[in-house]
Design a protein around this motif. Structure first.
Motif, mmCIF file in Angstrom:
data_model
loop_
_atom_site.group_PDB
_atom_site.id
_atom_site.type_symbol
_atom_site.label_atom_id
_atom_site.label_comp_id
_atom_site.label_asym_id
_atom_site.label_seq_id
_atom_site.Cartn_x
_atom_site.Cartn_y
_atom_site.Cartn_z
ATOM 1 N N ARG A 198 49.626 -16.977 -46.617
ATOM 2 C CA ARG A 198 50.201 -15.688 -46.193
ATOM 3 C C ARG A 198 49.184 -14.916 -45.344
ATOM 4 N NH1 ARG A 198 55.171 -14.929 -48.285
ATOM 5 N NH2 ARG A 198 55.587 -15.999 -50.240
ATOM 6 N N ARG A 199 47.924 -14.978 -45.734
ATOM 7 C CA ARG A 199 46.884 -14.340 -44.926
ATOM 8 C C ARG A 199 46.789 -15.007 -43.557
ATOM 9 N NH1 ARG A 199 41.657 -15.960 -46.658
ATOM 10 N NH2 ARG A 199 41.964 -17.414 -44.979
ATOM 11 N N ASP A 200 46.864 -16.346 -43.549
ATOM 12 C CA ASP A 200 46.839 -17.060 -42.272
ATOM 13 C C ASP A 200 48.016 -16.638 -41.387
ATOM 14 O OD1 ASP A 200 44.511 -18.536 -42.864
ATOM 15 O OD2 ASP A 200 45.680 -20.089 -43.881
ATOM 16 N N LEU A 201 49.189 -16.496 -41.986
ATOM 17 C CA LEU A 201 50.361 -16.047 -41.244
ATOM 18 C C LEU A 201 50.136 -14.638 -40.697
ATOM 19 C CD1 LEU A 201 53.312 -16.178 -40.301
ATOM 20 C CD2 LEU A 201 53.983 -15.503 -42.616
ATOM 21 N N ASP A 202 49.670 -13.741 -41.546
ATOM 22 C CA ASP A 202 49.405 -12.366 -41.107
ATOM 23 C C ASP A 202 48.351 -12.330 -40.002
ATOM 24 O OD1 ASP A 202 51.249 -11.447 -42.954
ATOM 25 O OD2 ASP A 202 49.738 -10.863 -44.437
ATOM 26 N N ASP A 203 47.292 -13.134 -40.152
ATOM 27 C CA ASP A 203 46.237 -13.192 -39.131
ATOM 28 C C ASP A 203 46.791 -13.692 -37.796
ATOM 29 O OD1 ASP A 203 44.384 -12.263 -40.932
ATOM 30 O OD2 ASP A 203 43.334 -14.182 -41.171
ATOM 31 N N ALA A 204 47.631 -14.718 -37.860
ATOM 32 C CA ALA A 204 48.210 -15.268 -36.634
ATOM 33 C C ALA A 204 49.085 -14.230 -35.940
ATOM 34 C CB ALA A 204 49.025 -16.522 -36.954
ATOM 35 N N LEU A 205 49.904 -13.542 -36.706
ATOM 36 C CA LEU A 205 50.791 -12.539 -36.118
ATOM 37 C C LEU A 205 49.999 -11.354 -35.572
ATOM 38 C CD1 LEU A 205 53.757 -12.627 -38.648
ATOM 39 C CD2 LEU A 205 53.582 -13.761 -36.419
ATOM 40 N N GLU A 206 48.946 -10.977 -36.274
ATOM 41 C CA GLU A 206 48.113 -9.879 -35.781
ATOM 42 C C GLU A 206 47.405 -10.280 -34.485
ATOM 43 O OE1 GLU A 206 45.124 -6.496 -37.472
ATOM 44 O OE2 GLU A 206 44.954 -8.496 -38.370
ATOM 45 N N LEU A 207 46.873 -11.483 -34.452
ATOM 46 C CA LEU A 207 46.223 -11.972 -33.239
ATOM 47 C C LEU A 207 47.200 -11.976 -32.068
ATOM 48 C CD1 LEU A 207 43.766 -13.311 -31.850
ATOM 49 C CD2 LEU A 207 44.657 -15.495 -32.627
ATOM 50 N N LEU A 208 48.403 -12.466 -32.311
ATOM 51 C CA LEU A 208 49.411 -12.472 -31.250
ATOM 52 C C LEU A 208 49.770 -11.049 -30.826
ATOM 53 C CD1 LEU A 208 51.667 -15.353 -32.543
ATOM 54 C CD2 LEU A 208 50.341 -15.348 -30.418
ATOM 55 N N GLY A 209 49.804 -10.125 -31.786
ATOM 56 C CA GLY A 209 50.079 -8.728 -31.460
ATOM 57 C C GLY A 209 49.003 -8.128 -30.577
ATOM 58 N N TRP A 210 47.762 -8.548 -30.763
ATOM 59 C CA TRP A 210 46.676 -8.084 -29.896
ATOM 60 C C TRP A 210 46.906 -8.547 -28.465
ATOM 61 C CZ3 TRP A 210 42.211 -10.093 -33.467
ATOM 62 C CH2 TRP A 210 42.104 -9.260 -34.590
ATOM 63 N N ILE A 211 47.473 -9.737 -28.327
ATOM 64 C CA ILE A 211 47.726 -10.282 -26.994
ATOM 65 C C ILE A 211 48.931 -9.584 -26.372
ATOM 66 C CG2 ILE A 211 48.399 -12.361 -25.713
ATOM 67 C CD1 ILE A 211 46.831 -13.948 -27.924
ATOM 68 N N HIS A 212 50.039 -9.543 -27.122
ATOM 69 C CA HIS A 212 51.249 -8.878 -26.638
ATOM 70 C C HIS A 212 52.218 -8.736 -27.811
ATOM 71 C CE1 HIS A 212 54.705 -7.809 -24.234
ATOM 72 N NE2 HIS A 212 53.926 -7.782 -23.159
ATOM 73 N N PRO A 213 52.790 -7.555 -28.013
ATOM 74 C CA PRO A 213 53.700 -7.365 -29.150
ATOM 75 C C PRO A 213 54.903 -8.308 -29.133
ATOM 76 C CG PRO A 213 53.428 -5.300 -27.908
ATOM 77 C CD PRO A 213 52.590 -6.340 -27.240
ATOM 78 N N VAL A 214 55.370 -8.673 -27.947
ATOM 79 C CA VAL A 214 56.504 -9.591 -27.861
ATOM 80 C C VAL A 214 56.136 -10.958 -28.431
ATOM 81 C CG1 VAL A 214 58.011 -10.833 -26.235
ATOM 82 C CG2 VAL A 214 57.619 -8.378 -25.959
ATOM 83 N N ALA A 215 54.910 -11.391 -28.199
ATOM 84 C CA ALA A 215 54.465 -12.688 -28.746
ATOM 85 C C ALA A 215 54.483 -12.654 -30.265
ATOM 86 C CB ALA A 215 53.064 -13.021 -28.228
ATOM 87 N N ALA A 216 54.014 -11.559 -30.845
ATOM 88 C CA ALA A 216 53.997 -11.439 -32.309
ATOM 89 C C ALA A 216 55.419 -11.402 -32.868
ATOM 90 C CB ALA A 216 53.222 -10.189 -32.721
ATOM 91 N N GLU A 217 56.294 -10.660 -32.210
ATOM 92 C CA GLU A 217 57.689 -10.580 -32.667
ATOM 93 C C GLU A 217 58.365 -11.938 -32.587
ATOM 94 O OE1 GLU A 217 59.735 -7.531 -30.465
ATOM 95 O OE2 GLU A 217 58.122 -6.081 -30.869
ATOM 96 N N TRP A 218 58.135 -12.641 -31.476
ATOM 97 C CA TRP A 218 58.743 -13.951 -31.295
ATOM 98 C C TRP A 218 58.262 -14.924 -32.362
ATOM 99 C CZ3 TRP A 218 56.404 -18.473 -28.679
ATOM 100 C CH2 TRP A 218 57.300 -19.531 -28.543
ATOM 101 N N ALA A 219 56.946 -14.950 -32.593
ATOM 102 C CA ALA A 219 56.394 -15.856 -33.601
ATOM 103 C C ALA A 219 56.912 -15.505 -34.989
ATOM 104 C CB ALA A 219 54.863 -15.815 -33.568
ATOM 105 N N ALA A 220 56.989 -14.227 -35.304
ATOM 106 C CA ALA A 220 57.498 -13.809 -36.618
ATOM 107 C C ALA A 220 58.943 -14.262 -36.814
ATOM 108 C CB ALA A 220 57.377 -12.297 -36.767
ATOM 109 N N ASP A 221 59.729 -14.208 -35.743
ATOM 110 C CA ASP A 221 61.127 -14.642 -35.829
ATOM 111 C C ASP A 221 61.280 -16.150 -35.808
ATOM 112 O OD1 ASP A 221 61.947 -12.000 -35.884
ATOM 113 O OD2 ASP A 221 62.450 -11.930 -33.747
ATOM 114 N N THR A 222 60.318 -16.849 -35.217
ATOM 115 C CA THR A 222 60.415 -18.293 -35.013
ATOM 116 C C THR A 222 59.828 -19.102 -36.156
ATOM 117 O OG1 THR A 222 60.286 -17.964 -32.630
ATOM 118 C CG2 THR A 222 59.786 -20.166 -33.435
ATOM 119 N N THR A 223 58.709 -18.662 -36.703
ATOM 120 C CA THR A 223 57.999 -19.480 -37.686
ATOM 121 C C THR A 223 58.805 -19.693 -38.962
ATOM 122 O OG1 THR A 223 55.936 -19.796 -38.881
ATOM 123 C CG2 THR A 223 56.742 -17.529 -38.720
#
Length: 174
Positions: free
Chosen positions: A137-162
């Motif tokens: 769960r921490r790995d998931l949160d870290d991945a989504l946070e990292l993607l959010g740093w790059i672009h919020p759309v990337a984080a949203e997409w990954a959260a919906d896709t994974t």
């Protein structure tokens, strides 16, 4: 139903971390099966992170290099000897089998802290190693946070896709 030959086919060594955690062999095999599903979900998520991070970094470095009049960021960045060796090695890998060497998507650069942890868990998953004891769960949160740093759309997409969140929710009890 657990077939009697399965433990020997998987080997006691491979099952050790599962049997140590579970009260019986059937539960250990269920946890092993869950670990396979978790590994697939980790590979799915880390694949998104790797592609988005690599492409974003390449794009930003390209803009930076263009402002300095360099044709590519490879030509504009000042590297120490190890950095130059790493870049040469990456270029050689990228140009294997006749491929063009300056394809930026094939030359990776590192974004430390979060990427190192995600790289570690990806490698464990890819090599069919136990990841059931990690805080996924921490790995998931870290991945989504990292993607959010790059672009919020990337984080949203990954959260919906994974599928990792659903896999974590379906974990069998030890």
């Amino acid at each position: 139903m657990l077939h009697q030959d399965l433990p020997a086919l998987l080997t006691p060594e491979r099952l050790r971390s599962y049997t140590a955690r579970c009260p019986d062999l059937t539960s250990a095999i269920r946890l092993y099966e869950w670990n396979m599903r978790a590994a697939a979900a980790v590979l799915e998520l880390t694949g998104i992170v790797e592609v988005v991070a690599r492409n974003s970094l390449d794009r930003e470095l390209g803009v930076w290099a263009a402002r300095r009049g360099a044709p590519t960021w490879f030509d504009a960045v000042h590297l120490d000897q190890q950095g130059r060796l790493d870049l040469d090695k990456a270029r050689a890998r990228a140009s294997r089998n006749g491929r063009r060497p300056e394809i930026h998507g094939r030359v990776k650069r590192e974004v430390r802290a979060r990427m190192q942890q995600l790289h570690f868990v990806r490698n464990r998953a890819a090599h069919h190693e136990p990841i059931h004891q990690r805080d996924l769960r921490r790995d998931l949160d870290d991945a989504l946070e990292l993607l959010g740093w790059i672009h919020p759309v990337a984080a949203e997409w990954a959260a919906d896709t994974t599928s990792l969140r659903a896999v974590l929710d379906a974990r069998p009890s030890d």
